[in-house]
Design a protein around this motif. Structure first.
Motif, PDB file in Angstrom:
ATOM      1  N   GLN A  95       0.853  -1.192   0.000  1.00 34.40           N
ATOM      2  CA  GLN A  95       0.000   0.000   0.000  1.00 34.40           C
ATOM      3  C   GLN A  95       0.890   1.244   0.000  1.00 34.40           C
ATOM      4  OE1 GLN A  95      -3.341  -0.797   3.037  1.00 34.40           O
ATOM      5  NE2 GLN A  95      -1.919  -2.472   3.373  1.00 34.40           N
ATOM      6  N   GLU A 137      -9.958 -15.494   4.615  1.00 33.21           N
ATOM      7  CA  GLU A 137      -9.151 -15.271   3.423  1.00 33.21           C
ATOM      8  C   GLU A 137      -8.350 -16.502   2.999  1.00 33.21           C
ATOM      9  OE1 GLU A 137      -7.198 -11.331   3.254  1.00 33.21           O
ATOM     10  OE2 GLU A 137      -8.155 -10.933   5.186  1.00 33.21           O
ATOM     11  N   SER A 164     -11.124   2.539  -6.024  1.00 33.79           N
ATOM     12  CA  SER A 164     -10.347   1.316  -5.843  1.00 33.79           C
ATOM     13  C   SER A 164      -8.914   1.577  -6.309  1.00 33.79           C
ATOM     14  CB  SER A 164     -10.963   0.159  -6.631  1.00 33.79           C
ATOM     15  OG  SER A 164     -10.980   0.452  -8.017  1.00 33.79           O
ATOM     16  N   ILE A 199      -7.271  -3.017  -4.064  1.00 34.13           N
ATOM     17  CA  ILE A 199      -7.735  -2.532  -2.766  1.00 34.13           C
ATOM     18  C   ILE A 199      -9.100  -1.892  -2.985  1.00 34.13           C
ATOM     19  CG2 ILE A 199      -7.261  -0.998  -0.825  1.00 34.13           C
ATOM     20  CD1 ILE A 199      -4.297  -1.057  -1.672  1.00 34.13           C
ATOM     21  N   PRO A 200     -10.148  -2.423  -2.376  1.00 31.10           N
ATOM     22  CA  PRO A 200     -11.491  -1.894  -2.634  1.00 31.10           C
ATOM     23  C   PRO A 200     -11.657  -0.434  -2.218  1.00 31.10           C
ATOM     24  CG  PRO A 200     -11.583  -4.028  -1.525  1.00 31.10           C
ATOM     25  CD  PRO A 200     -10.161  -3.565  -1.449  1.00 31.10           C
ATOM     26  N   ASN A 258     -13.154   2.706  -0.388  1.00 28.55           N
ATOM     27  CA  ASN A 258     -13.627   2.913   0.984  1.00 28.55           C
ATOM     28  C   ASN A 258     -12.998   1.965   2.007  1.00 28.55           C
ATOM     29  OD1 ASN A 258     -15.520   5.021   0.214  1.00 28.55           O
ATOM     30  ND2 ASN A 258     -16.721   3.370  -0.727  1.00 28.55           N
ATOM     31  N   THR A 259     -11.888   1.327   1.629  1.00 29.08           N
ATOM     32  CA  THR A 259     -11.141   0.562   2.633  1.00 29.08           C
ATOM     33  C   THR A 259     -10.645   1.503   3.719  1.00 29.08           C
ATOM     34  OG1 THR A 259     -10.452  -1.116   1.029  1.00 29.08           O
ATOM     35  CG2 THR A 259      -9.104  -0.884   3.009  1.00 29.08           C
ATOM     36  N   TYR A 260     -10.293   2.734   3.292  1.00 24.68           N
ATOM     37  CA  TYR A 260      -9.864   3.768   4.233  1.00 24.68           C
ATOM     38  C   TYR A 260     -10.744   5.001   4.069  1.00 24.68           C
ATOM     39  CZ  TYR A 260      -5.775   0.779   4.623  1.00 24.68           C
ATOM     40  OH  TYR A 260      -4.953  -0.302   4.838  1.00 24.68           O
ATOM     41  N   GLN A 299      -5.556   3.267   8.811  1.00 25.03           N
ATOM     42  CA  GLN A 299      -6.932   3.548   9.233  1.00 25.03           C
ATOM     43  C   GLN A 299      -6.976   4.780  10.137  1.00 25.03           C
ATOM     44  OE1 GLN A 299      -8.226  -0.307  10.893  1.00 25.03           O
ATOM     45  NE2 GLN A 299     -10.055  -0.094   9.625  1.00 25.03           N
ATOM     46  N   ILE A 322      -5.121  -5.792   4.670  1.00 23.49           N
ATOM     47  CA  ILE A 322      -5.992  -4.619   4.689  1.00 23.49           C
ATOM     48  C   ILE A 322      -7.253  -4.911   5.496  1.00 23.49           C
ATOM     49  CG2 ILE A 322      -5.139  -3.688   2.511  1.00 23.49           C
ATOM     50  CD1 ILE A 322      -7.699  -4.822   1.191  1.00 23.49           C
ATOM     51  N   PRO A 323      -7.774  -3.875   6.180  1.00 24.42           N
ATOM     52  CA  PRO A 323      -7.176  -2.548   6.356  1.00 24.42           C
ATOM     53  C   PRO A 323      -6.042  -2.577   7.366  1.00 24.42           C
ATOM     54  CG  PRO A 323      -9.195  -2.701   7.618  1.00 24.42           C
ATOM     55  CD  PRO A 323      -9.083  -3.996   6.863  1.00 24.42           C
TER      56      PRO A 323
END
Length: 316
Positions: free
Chosen positions: A117, A286, A242, A231-232, A234-236, A198, A192-193
């Motif tokens: 990231q 996962e 994305s 990374i989707p 609204n992960t953060y 975060q 993630i996250p």
């Protein structure tokens, strides 16, 4: 009669002692007590201890991947977590392990992706890897897997560490640097996250930098331990798009001295009791049998190979 009783007690104690000695005691090297490796390791050990007869797995807190592989290699641990890229470095004696080739370990399975990231403050105006040139960038601790991930990504864009103002900071200190304005961007390799990101995103406007498809394909081909990852959105907080990224895998490895039967039982129990493991730790969601052997560039343990082949997966 008294002599017979004494003999019977002695025999009973001898039998009890023999039974006690049949237990296999394993040391499981994980990570720091505040990290995912340690807590997840405790959960997996719990599943093993409660479901495999005569097995006792003891979780040990460590400095994570690199230290874990050294402990395994020195026969000071039986099982361990390690990132699959660090496994590759160790097995081939390169990068972090330059001049130090470790081969007394083998893979069991991959568990979940640890995503590279790349975060930047919105005010830095960084929108691409090329924009990192001349910026203040944390690339992880010196000599860490994160530092090598950063180096490889920069090189795929024709950049080196000389092109940035390089800082070697932990995830927490990297996040703090973006928060207080002493850094423009940072590399973080984690599931993630990530907690540090975060917290940062709640207090500072950040962006995640996407990799271009061409560079992703080149990296995946050149370094067999990388996989493509999205990374989707609204992960953060505030990151509504994305992000195209690459990931390494958190993996489970074993000392080569463990028997085929022992490792077979360990991996089989993880999948047989996966739902129980999910109750203990959502990270277990996962774990996927279809991907469990992918992204591994070192040999698999014979016990793991036996399990995969029984399910129809071709693994060498």
């Amino acid at each position: 009669m008294k002599k017979m009783i004494i003999i019977m007690i002695s025999v009973s104690l001898l039998i009890a002692g023999c039974k006690k000695n049949t237990t296999s005691n394993y040391i499981f090297a994980t990570g720091g007590t505040s990290g995912t490796y340690y807590s997840f390791g405790e959960n997996i050990a719990n599943i093993w201890n409660n479901n495999i007869k005569d097995v006792n797995v003891v979780v040990e807190s460590t400095g994570a991947s690199a230290e874990n592989l050294r402990l395994i290699n020195q026969n000071e641990a039986n099982l361990a977590f390690a990132q699959n890229d660090v496994m590759d470095y160790a097995y081939n004696g390169i990068d972090i392990f330059s001049g130090e080739k470790l081969t007394n370990f083998s893979a069991i399975l991959t568990l979940y992706p640890e995503v590279v990231q790349i975060a930047a403050t919105k005010e830095s105006q960084i929108k691409s890897i090329a924009d990192l040139k001349g910026k203040r960038v944390s690339v992880g601790d010196a000599g860490s897997g994160v530092e090598f991930n950063s180096k490889q990504i920069l090189e795929s864009y024709g950049l080196t560490f000389n092109d940035i103002e390089k800082y070697n900071l932990s995830f927490t200190l990297s996040s703090e640097g973006l928060q207080n304005g002493t850094l423009d961007a940072c590399f973080i390799v984690a599931g993630i996250p990530n907690a540090a990101l975060q917290e940062l995103a709640l207090n500072k406007e950040i962006v995640l930098i996407s990799l271009d498809k061409i560079q992703i394909d080149e990296l995946v081909i050149e370094y067999k331990y990388y996989t493509e990852f999205t990374i989707p959105a609204n992960t953060y907080n505030g990151v509504t798009n994305s992000t195209r990224a690459i990931a390494v895998k958190a993996s489970l490895v074993a000392n080569n001295n463990l028997s085929e039967e022992a490792v077979y039982n360990l991996i089989k129990t993880i999948f047989d009791k996966k739902e129980d493991l999910i109750v203990l730790n959502s990270k277990a969601e996962e774990i996927n049998i279809d991907n469990a052997y992918r992204g591994i560039s070192v040999p698999f343990h014979p016990g793991a190979v036996k399990y995969y082949k029984e399910l129809g997966y071709y693994v060498q």
